[in-house]
Structure formats: C-alpha cells, structure tokens
Design a protein around this motif. Structure first.
Motif, mmCIF file in Angstrom:
data_model
loop_
_atom_site.group_PDB
_atom_site.id
_atom_site.type_symbol
_atom_site.label_atom_id
_atom_site.label_comp_id
_atom_site.label_asym_id
_atom_site.label_seq_id
_atom_site.Cartn_x
_atom_site.Cartn_y
_atom_site.Cartn_z
ATOM 1 N N UNK A 85 0.845 -1.194 0.000
ATOM 2 C CA UNK A 85 0.000 0.000 0.000
ATOM 3 C C UNK A 85 0.878 1.241 0.000
ATOM 4 N N UNK A 86 0.756 2.100 -1.010
ATOM 5 C CA UNK A 86 1.513 3.343 -1.065
ATOM 6 C C UNK A 86 0.939 4.332 -0.052
ATOM 7 N N UNK A 87 1.818 4.952 0.724
ATOM 8 C CA UNK A 87 1.365 5.757 1.851
ATOM 9 C C UNK A 87 1.893 7.189 1.866
ATOM 10 N N UNK A 88 2.942 7.491 1.116
ATOM 11 C CA UNK A 88 3.646 8.750 1.320
ATOM 12 C C UNK A 88 3.525 9.692 0.125
ATOM 13 N N UNK A 89 3.795 10.972 0.392
ATOM 14 C CA UNK A 89 3.815 11.992 -0.652
ATOM 15 C C UNK A 89 5.187 12.649 -0.688
ATOM 16 N N UNK A 90 5.704 12.825 -1.887
ATOM 17 C CA UNK A 90 7.006 13.478 -2.111
ATOM 18 C C UNK A 90 6.752 14.772 -2.885
ATOM 19 N N UNK A 91 7.048 15.914 -2.250
ATOM 20 C CA UNK A 91 6.745 17.213 -2.849
ATOM 21 C C UNK A 91 7.950 17.889 -3.490
ATOM 22 N N UNK A 92 9.146 17.388 -3.261
ATOM 23 C CA UNK A 92 10.320 18.092 -3.787
ATOM 24 C C UNK A 92 11.333 17.062 -4.284
ATOM 25 N N UNK A 93 11.213 16.721 -5.558
ATOM 26 C CA UNK A 93 12.170 15.789 -6.175
ATOM 27 C C UNK A 93 12.477 16.267 -7.585
ATOM 28 N N UNK A 94 13.766 16.382 -7.873
ATOM 29 C CA UNK A 94 14.213 16.834 -9.190
ATOM 30 C C UNK A 94 14.371 15.660 -10.142
ATOM 31 N N UNK A 95 13.877 15.844 -11.347
ATOM 32 C CA UNK A 95 14.015 14.812 -12.365
ATOM 33 C C UNK A 95 15.493 14.521 -12.641
ATOM 34 N N UNK A 96 16.319 15.562 -12.662
ATOM 35 C CA UNK A 96 17.731 15.365 -12.957
ATOM 36 C C UNK A 96 18.482 14.613 -11.882
ATOM 37 N N UNK A 97 18.067 14.773 -10.624
ATOM 38 C CA UNK A 97 18.769 14.126 -9.532
ATOM 39 C C UNK A 97 18.075 12.910 -8.975
ATOM 40 N N UNK A 98 17.052 12.430 -9.679
ATOM 41 C CA UNK A 98 16.259 11.326 -9.152
ATOM 42 C C UNK A 98 16.693 9.966 -9.680
ATOM 43 N N UNK A 99 17.555 9.957 -10.684
ATOM 44 C CA UNK A 99 17.992 8.687 -11.266
ATOM 45 C C UNK A 99 19.044 8.064 -10.344
ATOM 46 N N UNK A 100 18.784 6.860 -9.860
ATOM 47 C CA UNK A 100 19.718 6.225 -8.929
ATOM 48 C C UNK A 100 21.004 5.858 -9.671
ATOM 49 N N UNK A 101 22.120 5.819 -8.970
ATOM 50 C CA UNK A 101 23.423 5.642 -9.634
ATOM 51 C C UNK A 101 23.518 4.403 -10.519
ATOM 52 N N UNK A 102 22.987 3.273 -10.059
ATOM 53 C CA UNK A 102 23.114 2.031 -10.817
ATOM 54 C C UNK A 102 22.431 2.142 -12.173
ATOM 55 N N UNK A 103 21.224 2.728 -12.211
ATOM 56 C CA UNK A 103 20.488 2.858 -13.470
ATOM 57 C C UNK A 103 21.214 3.804 -14.415
ATOM 58 N N UNK A 104 21.738 4.906 -13.887
ATOM 59 C CA UNK A 104 22.446 5.861 -14.734
ATOM 60 C C UNK A 104 23.724 5.248 -15.299
#
Length: 347
Positions: free
Chosen positions: A1-20
């Motif tokens: 069940x998803x429970x949380x809200x994220x109000x401040x996340x940058x698209x440029x800094x959201x890619x985790x290191x392994x995926x990048x």
C-alpha cells in the motif's frame, strides 16, 4: 500500500546511480569510458560537495542524457522505484524543460520543443502497474533569459493536465541581480492562476524576503527558522509549507550535521508552520524518502508525532493530490469496515 507523498524531487537528480551507470554503458560510449567501474562512479556521483553551486553541476551530467528519446526509459524506472521501494502514493517531479532540448538549436526552437518534453514526461509517468499519482513542477532557472522563463510559465498554463506548479531553481545565490525580473515572473504566474513554490532560504546567500509573498510553498526554507525566525509568524499566516530535504544540506555543505535541523523543526512546530520532509535528489543522495524519515527519528531530530504531522502536511500541501484524505486514513477506514462484522460476530 503506497502511503507517502514526495513534494520536492528533481528529475535530474532522481535517477539512482546504478540505473544511470548502466545507461552509460549501454548507450553512451564516451560516458562509459569516463566511468568504467560502477563503484568509482557511485562514489563520484553521491559524494558530498563543498557548495550548492558545485553540487548543482552534477545535474548537467544527467540533463545531457535526458532527451525526448530517453526520458521514458528513466521515468519508468523512477516511478517504479518510487512506488515499490518508497511506498509513494503521490510524487511531484520538478525540472526545467528547456534544459532537455538540444543545445545546438536556436532559443525559439528550444522553447517550441519544451511542449513535447512536458507531454513525454506526463505520459511516461502514468504506469498501470505502479499507480502513483504523479504531476510536474516546471522550474524557471536563474541563469536562463527572461523570455525563456516566461515561456515556461505559459507552458505550465497550457499543460495543466500534466503541470501543477512552477518553481525557480539554479542556485539561490544567483537571484540577487535578477530579483525584479523574478518577482515580475511570479506575479505573472499568480495572475494566470498557477501554484507556486521556489528554491529560497536554502543557504545563507538565498534569503530574499521580497519573494516570499508570491510563494504558496517554500523550497527548502531552512534559513528562515535558523537565521530569520522573526519571519515564521508571517509564513504561518500565509499557510506556507517548508519543503525540507535533510540529506541535501549535508551534500551541499549547507549544514555539517543533521542534528542542526532540530532547531528548524522545533521552531516551525512552535510557530505553526507546516513542514514536508522530502528527498530533493534521491539518486544523487542514494537515499529514499523512508530513510529520510528514519534518519530524523534515529537522531531524535523529530519524534513519531512530528513525523506524522509532516506526512500529513505533505498531502495537505500537495498541489495535485486528488483526494480529501491521505492514503493512511483511507486504509484505516477500509480496515475498520472490513473487521467490524467479524468483531461483532465474535462478541
């Protein structure tokens, strides 16, 4: 069940290191050669920087590969991770669409292409198997021309089905010489009925009280309780919420220890100012939202009641959350409804 809200996340800094890093090795020979080993790349990508400006330079590395062709690849993995690993019911992604257009084109051509970028991000964020409610905040930029920033506002008005607000980014120390233009842009945005937030009072160099009346939320804002607590009653009166991103302040050299945030939370709670806990750049930090919660609790910066208040504030101040209640309230009501007949029968 998803429970949380994220109000401040940058698209440029959201890619985790392994995926990048994997993307580099599959699709970009130059960057793959620059970072041949994952461990060395992770260390480079996630280590603390000395200043906010030095930290923001990392965004250019990601922006260069987030094109119209590759954005669906990155966003699918971003949303999937946010839903599965962070339990996010709601996510606001912020970025500057102009910086995802080809640099070799003219300014007018790049402005025209911003519409396509917003549509790509909007459509890619809607995953059937990961039903996180996602919306976009378009960032004006302190180093972009006035005409480009105004075009970003016009695009936000045009694409309201995807865009919930506008922001100003680019390092708050760079606003001073353009303050009149920025105020004019925010006045224009408010006149068009847009929601507003802005990177402000993040560092001691970014304290501009002139901008506060134009914001509905304050991106970071930690220097208000730290250096200018006399402003807190007015912030409370306006109903503004601080978007506090704990790990960021260690990565940028703004704070030396998370214990310093205790003053921020204590003074905000005392003044009646809402605080939303956010990640800012979850990929750059290698820290997801539940870990931000856990770190603050473990260090006794806040207690469980304060954490719950911050989680509730995140949904209350979310620009595009479509429901009256947060998911935890809905789940509690559902469980009580389902268990009541059984309890009645057993009695």
């Amino acid at each position: 069940m998803a429970l949380y809200a994220e109000l401040h996340r940058h698209l440029g800094g959201s890619v985790v290191p392994r995926i990048l890093w994997r993307y580099f090795h599959r699709s970009d020979a130059e960057l793959a050669q620059r970072f041949p080993e994952y461990n060395s790349f992770e260390d480079f990508y996630t280590r603390p920087r000395n200043t906010l400006d030095e930290y923001l330079e990392l965004h250019t590395l990601v922006e260069s590969v987030q094109t119209s062709e590759t954005l669906p690849y990155f966003i699918y993995r971003l949303i999937r991770g946010a839903y599965i690993f962070e339990n996010l019911a709601y996510l606001e992604l912020r970025y500057t669409p102009y910086l995802r257009t080809p640099e070799h084109l003219s300014q007018s051509q790049r402005i025209d292409l911003m519409r396509e970028i917003v549509e790509i991000v909007g459509k890619a964020s809607q995953l059937q198997d990961c039903p996180t409610v996602a919306s976009q905040i378009l960032c004006m930029h302190s180093r972009l021309p006035y005409e480009v920033n105004r075009a970003i506002i016009d695009l936000a008005v045009e694409k309201r089905e995807y865009v919930c607000a506008i922001d100003i980014a680019g390092g708050d120390a760079h606003y001073r010489d353009r303050l009149d233009d920025i105020i004019q842009l925010y006045e224009y945005a408010r006149s068009r009925g847009l929601n507003t937030t802005g990177h402000l009072y993040e560092t001691p160099d970014g304290c501009y009280p002139e901008l506060l009346p134009y914001l509905m939320r304050i991106g970071h804002g930690i220097q208000i309780p730290l250096l200018h607590p006399e402003l807190l009653p007015e912030v409370a009166r306006r109903g503004q919420c601080l978007e506090v991103c704990p790990t960021t302040y260690l990565k940028t050299g703004t704070l030396t220890d998370l214990h310093q945030l205790k003053v921020v939370f204590d003074r905000c709670f005392e003044a009646g100012v809402d605080v939303a806990i956010c990640t800012d750049n979850a990929g750059l930090h290698n820290v997801r939202l539940p870990f931000e919660y856990e770190n603050l609790l473990t260090l006794d910066v806040i207690g469980f009641e304060e954490l719950q208040a911050c989680q509730e504030a995140s949904f209350r101040h979310a620009f595009a959350w479509p429901y009256r209640d947060r998911p935890a309230s809905l789940l509690n009501g559902l469980l009580k409804t389902e268990t009541s007949p059984a309890l009645a029968a057993s009695s």
